[in-house]
Design an enzyme around this catalytic site. Structure first.
Site, PDB file in Angstrom:
ATOM      1  N   ARG A 143      -9.846  56.732 -42.977  1.00 35.33           N
ATOM      2  CA  ARG A 143     -10.992  57.633 -43.016  1.00 35.33           C
ATOM      3  C   ARG A 143     -11.447  57.803 -44.456  1.00 35.33           C
ATOM      4  NH1 ARG A 143     -10.178  61.825 -39.518  1.00 35.33           N
ATOM      5  NH2 ARG A 143     -11.529  63.287 -40.529  1.00 35.33           N
TER       6      ARG A 143
ATOM      7  N   LYS B  56     -14.467  69.113 -39.956  1.00 32.20           N
ATOM      8  CA  LYS B  56     -15.485  69.923 -39.282  1.00 32.20           C
ATOM      9  C   LYS B  56     -15.056  71.382 -39.177  1.00 32.20           C
ATOM     10  CE  LYS B  56     -16.199  66.893 -35.900  1.00 32.20           C
ATOM     11  NZ  LYS B  56     -16.664  66.331 -34.631  1.00 32.20           N
TER      12      LYS B  56
ATOM     13  N   GLU C 186     -17.199  64.250 -31.287  1.00 34.67           N
ATOM     14  CA  GLU C 186     -17.085  65.451 -30.465  1.00 34.67           C
ATOM     15  C   GLU C 186     -18.192  66.393 -30.927  1.00 34.67           C
ATOM     16  OE1 GLU C 186     -13.355  67.558 -30.607  1.00 34.67           O
ATOM     17  OE2 GLU C 186     -14.077  69.047 -29.169  1.00 34.67           O
TER      18      GLU C 186
HETATM   19  P1  ATP Z   1     -12.756  66.623 -37.627  1.00 38.33           P
HETATM   20  O1  ATP Z   1     -11.293  66.294 -37.555  1.00 38.33           O
HETATM   21  O2  ATP Z   1     -13.228  67.062 -38.943  1.00 38.33           O
HETATM   22  O3  ATP Z   1     -13.223  67.509 -36.509  1.00 38.33           O
HETATM   23  P2  ATP Z   1     -13.155  64.293 -36.209  1.00 38.33           P
HETATM   24  O4  ATP Z   1     -12.550  63.070 -36.718  1.00 38.33           O
HETATM   25  O5  ATP Z   1     -12.391  64.979 -35.145  1.00 38.33           O
HETATM   26  O6  ATP Z   1     -13.481  65.244 -37.400  1.00 38.33           O
HETATM   27  P3  ATP Z   1     -15.029  63.265 -34.381  1.00 38.33           P
HETATM   28  O7  ATP Z   1     -16.251  63.883 -33.886  1.00 38.33           O
HETATM   29  O8  ATP Z   1     -13.895  63.106 -33.438  1.00 38.33           O
HETATM   30  O9  ATP Z   1     -14.606  64.066 -35.670  1.00 38.33           O
HETATM   31  O10 ATP Z   1     -15.338  61.882 -35.074  1.00 38.33           O
HETATM   32  C1  ATP Z   1     -16.117  60.868 -34.503  1.00 38.33           C
HETATM   33  C2  ATP Z   1     -15.724  59.559 -35.108  1.00 38.33           C
HETATM   34  O11 ATP Z   1     -15.913  59.602 -36.509  1.00 38.33           O
HETATM   35  C3  ATP Z   1     -14.260  59.269 -34.855  1.00 38.33           C
HETATM   36  O12 ATP Z   1     -14.143  57.915 -34.439  1.00 38.33           O
HETATM   37  C4  ATP Z   1     -13.622  59.495 -36.182  1.00 38.33           C
HETATM   38  O13 ATP Z   1     -12.532  58.653 -36.347  1.00 38.33           O
HETATM   39  C5  ATP Z   1     -14.744  59.189 -37.167  1.00 38.33           C
HETATM   40  N1  ATP Z   1     -14.546  59.942 -38.399  1.00 38.33           N
HETATM   41  C6  ATP Z   1     -14.399  61.267 -38.534  1.00 38.33           C
HETATM   42  N2  ATP Z   1     -14.164  61.611 -39.804  1.00 38.33           N
HETATM   43  C7  ATP Z   1     -14.182  60.457 -40.520  1.00 38.33           C
HETATM   44  C8  ATP Z   1     -13.998  60.135 -41.902  1.00 38.33           C
HETATM   45  N3  ATP Z   1     -13.760  61.073 -42.804  1.00 38.33           N
HETATM   46  N4  ATP Z   1     -14.078  58.837 -42.256  1.00 38.33           N
HETATM   47  C9  ATP Z   1     -14.330  57.890 -41.352  1.00 38.33           C
HETATM   48  N5  ATP Z   1     -14.512  58.121 -40.051  1.00 38.33           N
HETATM   49  C10 ATP Z   1     -14.432  59.385 -39.624  1.00 38.33           C
HETATM   50 MG    MG Z   2     -11.802  63.971 -33.470  1.00 36.39          MG
END
Ligand code: ATP
Ligand code: MG
Length: 569
Positions: A266, A276, A41
């Site tokens: 994760r 984020k 995102e």
């Molecule tokens: P946040 O919750 O911090 O905003 P997010 O998971 O919502 O992070 P996205 O932009 O949706 O962020 O993530 C893109 C991809 O990266 C998703 O498939 C997510 O599962 C993966 N991802 C995000 N954080 C991690 C992590 N700490 N370890 C592994 N994969 C991750």
């Molecule tokens: Mg997300």
């Protein structure tokens, strides 16, 4: 959260996701193809956790002759921005990956809307007039079922008409939603008639004001995967409970060739926050200098800190994939960088906290150019010349007036070798009479001991680094420490928050002197200042105003952990 600090190597050498993919290929499932996607995102910069997902998605596609798309999951106009889109593209490329297709969930708004109408026609979705509060109040709990919405059974034609008018902008934000008709008694709360579309009169960074209804994540994600022909939709564990809804969306529309969602743990890192939302707070709250502050766990921050794509990819390889959450020791990440830079970084000398040395038996005006090896690990790096003069700087900490036991550096009457140069003896200590601070060390140099000359055969226990006082260049050196003082930054006592765990000494700036050869380096060059660590030229660096970031020190705490784990010391 399950804690396992040392990543377990997979017995077969293959992780469970690659096993599933291979199995599907063998049995011809999903057309015998592999198509993955990385779906960020654009509401922040990518961090090291995303790197794990990027390496997995792009890696699996590459290894099995498939494709990987970069898809911006831009369904929430309030939080998203083109700045983030651009940074994400840059970061994925910098990590060494290239996408098959570049897509935006917003490219699919029209089709997502059309599928919404289709769900209504199939009796699988309805327009609900309850407010968000009312929906919450009727959703039930983990132990109690929810209540059906009074609008659940309204006629299909009425829902269709309302959905069209939602799109046309006739209703206020939050006044209506399109909801899936699943099961208000489901033990999985995600299946209790979840919203598929909501009204949000906001300008979208790509579609502008064309839309005032936006699809919800689970629905948009499943359909977007299907539109792109994704075969394996890899995501993190928090989506495990959403998988039934992901599957429901595809089944309810009777779509063929459905992708399979597979969840993995994760990445969590000690002393590091990977959210984020919280990283954004650090930026907007002025706790760091920006998304690319070298203390940030963002890809942009790591890059500026001096991390290489090779080191990050190596780290992602080593942590492997698990089905349960764990916390990885940040020392492993640092170890991967050291391993990479040890092979590749040219060595230089720099002095962070200088004290002057005068070699009383070296004539004034002498400039001797001494050859120095650029990288002892790799002779192909060649040699350079280091100017040696009567006045030098050494590290204040490399001199002790009263040396502790086993101190092999400089002290009164004692000898030490100057790296690539001569053995010197400290003859006299000059102090500032007012403060008592040591301001100058008067030493003699033994000219028969030039480094590399086998002649003298004299050996001393200590070797220290130095720079020529008249020839060295001033440089700002930024030394970083962990951004948080606690292993789990979220672990704050009653009445305190994670922000209170910030390390007030995470950045220390030193006015250093570096040997002249280091001046030719331009960002993003990496190097080692001997005995001090690995450094990177900061983008702020200018001729005459050099700036270096310490990427990582030389002491490898991970190697120690590994030795211990193997029964050594
Ligand atoms: P946040 O919750 O911090 O905003 P997010 O998971 O919502 O992070 P996205 O932009 O949706 O962020 O993530 C893109 C991809 O990266 C998703 O498939 C997510 O599962 C993966 N991802 C995000 N954080 C991690 C992590 N700490 N370890 C592994 N994969 C991750
Ligand atoms: Mg997300």
């Amino acid at each position: 959260m399950e804690e396992t600090k040392t990543p377990a190597p997979e017995a077969s050498g293959k992780d469970f996701i690659r096993e599933i993919v291979e199995d599907d290929l063998r049995t011809g499932k999903r057309g015998g193809k592999v198509a993955t996607r990385f779906p960020p995102e654009p509401n922040g910069y990518l961090h090291i956790g995303h790197a794990k997902s990027i390496c997995l998605n792009f890696g699996v596609a590459k290894e099995y002759g498939g494709t990987c798309n970069l898809r911006f999951d831009d369904t929430n106009p309030l939080k998203e921005d083109v700045e983030y889109v651009e940074s994400i593209e840059q970061d994925v490329r910098w990590l060494g990956f290239d996408w098959h297709g570049l897509f935006y969930a917003s490219d699919y708004f029209e089709r997502l809307y059309g599928f919404g109408e289709e769900l209504i026609r199939r009796g699988r979705a309805f327009v609900c007039d309850l407010t968000a509060d009312e929906v919450r109040a009727t959703r039930g709990t983990l132990t109690e079922p929810g209540k059906n919405s009074p609008w659940r059974d309204r006629p299909v034609e009425e829902s269709l008409d309302l959905f069209r008018r939602m799109r046309a902008g006739e209703f206020a934000d939050g006044s209506r939603t399109l909801r899936a008709k699943i099961d208000m008694a489901s033990p999985n709360i995600n299946l209790r008639d979840p919203a598929l579309f909501r009204i949000r009169k906001a300008t979208h960074h790509r579609t502008g004001d064309a839309w005032c209804i936006y699809p919800m994540y689970d629905y948009a994600h499943a359909i977007s995967d299907w539109i792109e022909g994704i075969t394996h939709s890899l995501c993190t564990l928090e989506f495990e409970d959403h998988r039934p809804l992901y599957d429901w969306c595809l089944e309810a529309l009777d779509l063929p060739d459905r992708p399979r969602q597979i969840e993995f743990a994760r990445l969590n890192l000690t002393y590091t926050l990977l959210s984020k939302r919280k990283l954004l707070h650090l930026v907007t709250g002025g706790h760091v200098r920006g998304w690319d502050d070298p203390r940030m766990p963002t890809i942009a921050g790591l890059r500026r800190r001096g991390y290489t794509p090779e080191a990050i990819r190596d780290f992602c390889d080593r942590i492997g994939l698990a089905k349960r959450d764990s916390v990885v020791d940040v020392a492993l990440l640092e170890h991967c960088l050291r391993e990479d830079l040890n092979r590749r970084a040219p060595r230089f000398m720099g002095v962070l906290d200088p004290v002057k040395v005068v070699l009383t038996n070296v004539p004034e005006g002498t400039v001797e150019e001494l050859p120095a090896v650029n990288n002892p690990e790799d002779p192909s790096h060649g040699t350079r010349l280091v100017p040696f003069t009567r006045e030098l700087y050494i590290e204040r900490d490399d001199f002790r007036e009263v040396p502790p036991p086993k101190y092999h550096r400089l002290s009164p009457g004692q000898e030490v070798r100057l790296r690539w140069a001569y053995i010197v003896r400290c003859e006299e200590v000059v102090k500032d009479p007012a403060t008592g601070e040591v301001v100058e060390l008067r030493c003699t140099c033994d000219p028969s001991t030039r480094s590399g000359d086998e002649g003298s055969g004299r050996k001393v226990k200590g070797t220290i680094h130095w720079v020529s006082a008249p020839k060295a260049l001033p440089a700002e050196v930024r030394l970083y420490d962990r951004l948080f003082t606690t292993e789990d930054p979220d672990d704050a006592p009653e009445g305190k928050s994670w922000v209170d765990n910030l390390n007030p000494a995470s950045l220390v700036v030193r006015n250093a002197f570096v040997e002249p050869a280091a001046a030719s380096l331009r960002a993003p060059a990496f190097l080692q200042f001997e005995r001090l660590g690995y450094f990177a030229v900061d983008p702020d660096s200018r001729a005459g105003a050099l700036v270096f970031n310490r990427s990582v020190g030389l002491r490898d705490s991970w190697a120690k952990i590994e030795r211990k784990a193997m029964g050594g010391r």
